[in-house]
Design a protein around this motif. Structure first.
Motif, PDB file in Angstrom:
ATOM      1  N   MET A   1      -3.246  69.161 -27.155  1.00 53.07           N
ATOM      2  CA  MET A   1      -4.529  68.478 -27.213  1.00 53.07           C
ATOM      3  C   MET A   1      -4.604  67.373 -26.165  1.00 53.07           C
ATOM      4  SD  MET A   1      -7.306  68.196 -29.296  1.00 53.07           S
ATOM      5  CE  MET A   1      -8.539  67.015 -29.662  1.00 53.07           C
ATOM      6  N   ALA A   2      -3.503  66.595 -26.034  1.00 55.31           N
ATOM      7  CA  ALA A   2      -3.501  65.511 -25.065  1.00 55.31           C
ATOM      8  C   ALA A   2      -3.595  66.057 -23.647  1.00 55.31           C
ATOM      9  CB  ALA A   2      -2.254  64.654 -25.224  1.00 55.31           C
ATOM     10  N   LEU A   3      -2.996  67.198 -23.404  1.00 49.61           N
ATOM     11  CA  LEU A   3      -3.070  67.804 -22.083  1.00 49.61           C
ATOM     12  C   LEU A   3      -4.504  68.191 -21.748  1.00 49.61           C
ATOM     13  CD1 LEU A   3      -1.602  68.784 -19.573  1.00 49.61           C
ATOM     14  CD2 LEU A   3      -1.232  70.959 -20.722  1.00 49.61           C
ATOM     15  N   ASP A   4      -5.219  68.709 -22.735  1.00 45.51           N
ATOM     16  CA  ASP A   4      -6.613  69.075 -22.509  1.00 45.51           C
ATOM     17  C   ASP A   4      -7.449  67.844 -22.172  1.00 45.51           C
ATOM     18  OD1 ASP A   4      -6.620  71.608 -25.100  1.00 45.51           O
ATOM     19  OD2 ASP A   4      -6.000  71.708 -23.014  1.00 45.51           O
ATOM     20  N   LYS A   5      -7.197  66.745 -22.881  1.00 43.04           N
ATOM     21  CA  LYS A   5      -7.940  65.508 -22.623  1.00 43.04           C
ATOM     22  C   LYS A   5      -7.602  64.964 -21.242  1.00 43.04           C
ATOM     23  CE  LYS A   5      -8.790  60.884 -24.388  1.00 43.04           C
ATOM     24  NZ  LYS A   5      -8.398  59.871 -25.346  1.00 43.04           N
ATOM     25  N   ASP A   6      -6.311  65.006 -20.886  1.00 36.30           N
ATOM     26  CA  ASP A   6      -5.911  64.535 -19.565  1.00 36.30           C
ATOM     27  C   ASP A   6      -6.508  65.398 -18.461  1.00 36.30           C
ATOM     28  OD1 ASP A   6      -4.472  62.438 -20.584  1.00 36.30           O
ATOM     29  OD2 ASP A   6      -2.546  63.471 -20.507  1.00 36.30           O
ATOM     30  N   THR A   7      -6.539  66.698 -18.685  1.00 38.89           N
ATOM     31  CA  THR A   7      -7.136  67.601 -17.703  1.00 38.89           C
ATOM     32  C   THR A   7      -8.624  67.324 -17.559  1.00 38.89           C
ATOM     33  OG1 THR A   7      -5.506  69.289 -18.276  1.00 38.89           O
ATOM     34  CG2 THR A   7      -7.461  70.027 -17.093  1.00 38.89           C
ATOM     35  N   TYR A   8      -9.297  67.124 -18.677  1.00 39.85           N
ATOM     36  CA  TYR A   8     -10.727  66.816 -18.655  1.00 39.85           C
ATOM     37  C   TYR A   8     -10.995  65.522 -17.900  1.00 39.85           C
ATOM     38  CZ  TYR A   8     -15.290  65.321 -20.348  1.00 39.85           C
ATOM     39  OH  TYR A   8     -16.579  64.870 -20.414  1.00 39.85           O
ATOM     40  N   LEU A   9     -10.204  64.493 -18.178  1.00 41.89           N
ATOM     41  CA  LEU A   9     -10.396  63.206 -17.511  1.00 41.89           C
ATOM     42  C   LEU A   9     -10.064  63.303 -16.018  1.00 41.89           C
ATOM     43  CD1 LEU A   9      -9.028  60.712 -20.177  1.00 41.89           C
ATOM     44  CD2 LEU A   9     -11.407  61.181 -19.584  1.00 41.89           C
ATOM     45  N   ALA A  10      -9.081  64.111 -15.665  1.00 41.00           N
ATOM     46  CA  ALA A  10      -8.740  64.293 -14.253  1.00 41.00           C
ATOM     47  C   ALA A  10      -9.881  64.990 -13.515  1.00 41.00           C
ATOM     48  CB  ALA A  10      -7.449  65.093 -14.124  1.00 41.00           C
ATOM     49  N   LYS A  11     -10.477  65.984 -14.148  1.00 42.35           N
ATOM     50  CA  LYS A  11     -11.617  66.672 -13.521  1.00 42.35           C
ATOM     51  C   LYS A  11     -12.796  65.727 -13.360  1.00 42.35           C
ATOM     52  CE  LYS A  11     -10.570  71.364 -14.972  1.00 42.35           C
ATOM     53  NZ  LYS A  11     -11.018  72.538 -15.712  1.00 42.35           N
ATOM     54  N   LYS A  12     -13.019  64.896 -14.375  1.00 36.53           N
ATOM     55  CA  LYS A  12     -14.112  63.929 -14.316  1.00 36.53           C
ATOM     56  C   LYS A  12     -13.856  62.907 -13.198  1.00 36.53           C
ATOM     57  CE  LYS A  12     -16.943  61.978 -17.958  1.00 36.53           C
ATOM     58  NZ  LYS A  12     -17.012  61.493 -19.321  1.00 36.53           N
ATOM     59  N   THR A  13     -12.618  62.496 -13.054  1.00 41.16           N
ATOM     60  CA  THR A  13     -12.258  61.543 -12.012  1.00 41.16           C
ATOM     61  C   THR A  13     -12.466  62.143 -10.628  1.00 41.16           C
ATOM     62  OG1 THR A  13     -10.622  60.556 -13.500  1.00 41.16           O
ATOM     63  CG2 THR A  13     -10.402  60.051 -11.162  1.00 41.16           C
ATOM     64  N   ARG A  14     -12.071  63.414 -10.459  1.00 41.66           N
ATOM     65  CA  ARG A  14     -12.287  64.079  -9.168  1.00 41.66           C
ATOM     66  C   ARG A  14     -13.772  64.205  -8.856  1.00 41.66           C
ATOM     67  NH1 ARG A  14      -7.603  67.015 -10.664  1.00 41.66           N
ATOM     68  NH2 ARG A  14      -8.851  68.576 -11.761  1.00 41.66           N
ATOM     69  N   LEU A  15     -14.571  64.490  -9.871  1.00 44.46           N
ATOM     70  CA  LEU A  15     -16.016  64.593  -9.673  1.00 44.46           C
ATOM     71  C   LEU A  15     -16.593  63.256  -9.217  1.00 44.46           C
ATOM     72  CD1 LEU A  15     -18.690  66.160  -9.887  1.00 44.46           C
ATOM     73  CD2 LEU A  15     -18.796  65.433 -12.283  1.00 44.46           C
ATOM     74  N   VAL A  16     -16.152  62.174  -9.836  1.00 43.58           N
ATOM     75  CA  VAL A  16     -16.622  60.840  -9.448  1.00 43.58           C
ATOM     76  C   VAL A  16     -16.231  60.547  -8.000  1.00 43.58           C
ATOM     77  CG1 VAL A  16     -16.279  58.370  -9.851  1.00 43.58           C
ATOM     78  CG2 VAL A  16     -16.689  59.877 -11.770  1.00 43.58           C
ATOM     79  N   ALA A  17     -15.000  60.869  -7.641  1.00 43.66           N
ATOM     80  CA  ALA A  17     -14.552  60.631  -6.270  1.00 43.66           C
ATOM     81  C   ALA A  17     -15.383  61.435  -5.279  1.00 43.66           C
ATOM     82  CB  ALA A  17     -13.078  60.988  -6.135  1.00 43.66           C
ATOM     83  N   LEU A  18     -15.676  62.673  -5.626  1.00 45.66           N
ATOM     84  CA  LEU A  18     -16.490  63.517  -4.756  1.00 45.66           C
ATOM     85  C   LEU A  18     -17.911  62.970  -4.611  1.00 45.66           C
ATOM     86  CD1 LEU A  18     -16.635  66.141  -3.118  1.00 45.66           C
ATOM     87  CD2 LEU A  18     -17.359  67.276  -5.211  1.00 45.66           C
TER      88      LEU A  18
END
Length: 72
Positions: A1-18
């Motif tokens: 579950m924590a991995l899914d949350k971390d993956t989601y937050l990482a994708k969100k962070t990449r989107l913000v950077a883009l």
């Protein structure tokens, strides 16, 4: 579950950077092209407001990411 949350937050962070990088490049390019073509100042202000909206969105999402990481 924590991995899914971390993956989601990482994708969100990449989107913000883009979004930040793209809006900055587009804004600078539009300002440069606008000055060369003699763009009406009200269109320049519109482009400024669009860039500010993108940065505001990014700031809000960064805050959401920060809060999600604080909660665990």
């Amino acid at each position: 579950m924590a991995l899914d949350k971390d993956t989601y937050l990482a994708k969100k962070t990449r989107l913000v950077a883009l979004v930040i990088a793209a809006s900055m490049c587009l804004w600078i390019g539009a300002q440069w092209i606008g000055s060369k073509l003699g763009m009406d100042p009200r269109y320049a202000v519109l482009l400024d407001l669009l860039a500010l909206a993108a940065f505001l969105w990014a700031l809000i999402v960064i805050y959401q990411i920060w809060r999600a990481r604080q909660q665990g």
